[in-house]
Design a protein around this motif. Sequence first.
Motif, PDB file in Angstrom:
ATOM      1  N   ALA A 198      21.684  32.567   8.215  1.00 55.78           N
ATOM      2  CA  ALA A 198      22.935  31.807   8.335  1.00 55.78           C
ATOM      3  C   ALA A 198      23.282  31.167   7.005  1.00 55.78           C
ATOM      4  N   GLN A 199      24.574  31.118   6.726  1.00 55.77           N
ATOM      5  CA  GLN A 199      25.080  30.479   5.513  1.00 55.77           C
ATOM      6  C   GLN A 199      26.315  29.651   5.850  1.00 55.77           C
ATOM      7  N   LEU A 200      26.581  28.687   4.992  1.00 55.59           N
ATOM      8  CA  LEU A 200      27.886  28.017   4.969  1.00 55.59           C
ATOM      9  C   LEU A 200      28.636  28.605   3.777  1.00 55.59           C
ATOM     10  N   ILE A 201      29.779  29.225   4.033  1.00 50.82           N
ATOM     11  CA  ILE A 201      30.554  29.860   2.966  1.00 50.82           C
ATOM     12  C   ILE A 201      31.983  29.321   3.004  1.00 50.82           C
ATOM     13  N   HIS A 202      32.363  28.679   1.928  1.00 46.43           N
ATOM     14  CA  HIS A 202      33.731  28.144   1.835  1.00 46.43           C
ATOM     15  C   HIS A 202      34.189  28.245   0.389  1.00 46.43           C
ATOM     16  N   ASN A 203      35.303  28.965   0.202  1.00 47.46           N
ATOM     17  CA  ASN A 203      35.805  29.239  -1.147  1.00 47.46           C
ATOM     18  C   ASN A 203      34.694  29.903  -1.965  1.00 47.46           C
ATOM     19  N   ASP A 204      34.295  29.291  -3.051  1.00 44.19           N
ATOM     20  CA  ASP A 204      33.260  29.892  -3.908  1.00 44.19           C
ATOM     21  C   ASP A 204      31.873  29.286  -3.658  1.00 44.19           C
TER      22      ASP A 204
END
Length: 324
Positions: A198-204
Amino acid sequence: MNKKKIISETKAIVIIIIVALSVKVTILEAYIVPTGSMENTIMTGDFLIGSRFVYGMRTPDWIGIPYTDIGFFIPYIKFPEFRQPARGDILIFKYPRDKYVKYVKRCVAGPGDTLQVKDKYIYLNGEKDPMPSNGKFLYPLMPESMKQQGIFLSSDKNINKDHLGPIRIPAKGDSFIINQATNWRILLPLMLMEGHSAQLIHNDDLYEFTLQDPDELFRRKGKKSVYEDYFPSGNLITPWSRAIKNEHFQYLVVDGMPVSDWKEYTLKQNYFWAMGDNRDDSLDSRYWGFIPENFILGEALFVYFSLNLDSWIPRFERVGIMLR
């Protein structure tokens, strides 16, 4: 000594080593207890023999240098169990917040049970659970008005070690509907313990979730540099991190798929809740939550040696004590 004799003795030594290691990783293993969280059932300095086959023998899942992180994990095979862990069993398991550390605690609740800690005592499915015969309390009761940091799922019902719950222990087959109301504080650690990424991905920005707690790594290694890999300096983050707000979970990606594409998740294994018999001096499920079935290594059976770690004098009277 002729060449044939050297080869013969070398083969014998290799066979002995293989047999000893096979027994160690599949049937029995020795453990030493460094803390007093299970006193007076298990004393600091007790050396235990644990059964590795009662809950299902496992082939090794890690190859490396003992007592270090130097090594690597490998796929393992688990054989059919004789029985599932039960309430009252003394479990040996991988610590859910540091997989290189083994813990020994008593199983006090299993899959599907509802547990509450009220005025120090456990209530299981609405009924007061008796203390273990050697269980004890050390300190006065903490009032419900006293909020304790570090409590699992800290909230208005999970207040401190003496007042917690009710909490339902997850069971294999439980389904979680995934939508805007999903409680990711509960579900995300379970998914990670079942092998998902699992990851948190937002913009860069990209942050990778891990179950390895930097505070536990620091406690074991004593190096402040362990924090450099974690938010805000690094890209690792734990699902219980206070840096994560509920609104951040909209950017969650599990196994490469945005959380908005998930509809539900069904648990693949059972979970358990464990506490120390020394209830006021035990880092246990009240602080870190559930033990997944695949983290349980075996059951503690008896004391084969005991050493007073203050005086370094053997405690022969404890040798042979069966654990119950």
